[in-house]
Design an enzyme around this catalytic site. Structure first.
Site, mmCIF file in Angstrom:
data_model
loop_
_atom_site.group_PDB
_atom_site.id
_atom_site.type_symbol
_atom_site.label_atom_id
_atom_site.label_comp_id
_atom_site.label_asym_id
_atom_site.label_seq_id
_atom_site.Cartn_x
_atom_site.Cartn_y
_atom_site.Cartn_z
ATOM 1 C CD GLU A 25 0.178 -0.905 3.269
ATOM 2 O OE1 GLU A 25 0.366 -0.811 4.487
ATOM 3 O OE2 GLU A 25 0.433 -1.944 2.631
ATOM 4 C CG ASP A 55 -1.241 -2.786 8.073
ATOM 5 O OD1 ASP A 55 -2.011 -2.880 7.093
ATOM 6 O OD2 ASP A 55 -0.136 -3.347 8.119
#
Length: 130
Positions: A25, A55
């Site tokens: 990400e 997360d």
């Protein structure tokens, strides 16, 4: 970390030259994502080690490929090739070996530097939904 990446305030170019299997990400927070032909994306560690992918990976991938595909990507630990990521709209360009990848990243960076600084930072603010 994700907030810091999002707050850079200038165009960021990610040049992915190989597997992005941990915190993929981070690369997706870039304004432009380039990938080599050998690159691929996967979320390997979360489910492998019994950790919830919460997360930030779930948020960024959902924004990149949509709700359904993000859930599928995370639950199946799918490996997306650079070409598949391009088809899904995650990657802008897929390039041959690292030399050409970095050459293209530098060319884009030079192009972005010709844009006035205020225009660059305002464009970043206008195009990145926070």
């Amino acid at each position: 970390m994700l907030q810091n990446l999002a707050a850079i305030g200038v165009p960021v170019i990610a040049a992915i030259n190989g597997p992005a299997t941990v915190h993929s990400e981070y690369a997706l927070t870039a304004d432009v994502i380039l990938a080599s032909e050998s690159a691929y994306f996967q979320d390997f560690p979360h489910l492998t080690f019994g950790i919830v992918p919460g997360d930030g990976i779930q948020t960024v991938w959902t924004r990149a490929i949509g709700d359904y595909w993000a859930r599928y990507f995370l639950y199946t630990q799918q490996s997306l090739s650079a070409q598949e990521a391009k088809q899904l709209g995650v990657v802008a360009e897929v390039l041959p070996p690292v030399v050409l990848l970095m050459e293209r990243a530098r060319t884009l960076a030079e192009q972005f530097l010709r844009i006035p600084q205020l225009t660059r930072s305002t464009t970043d603010q206008a195009t990145f939904i926070k």
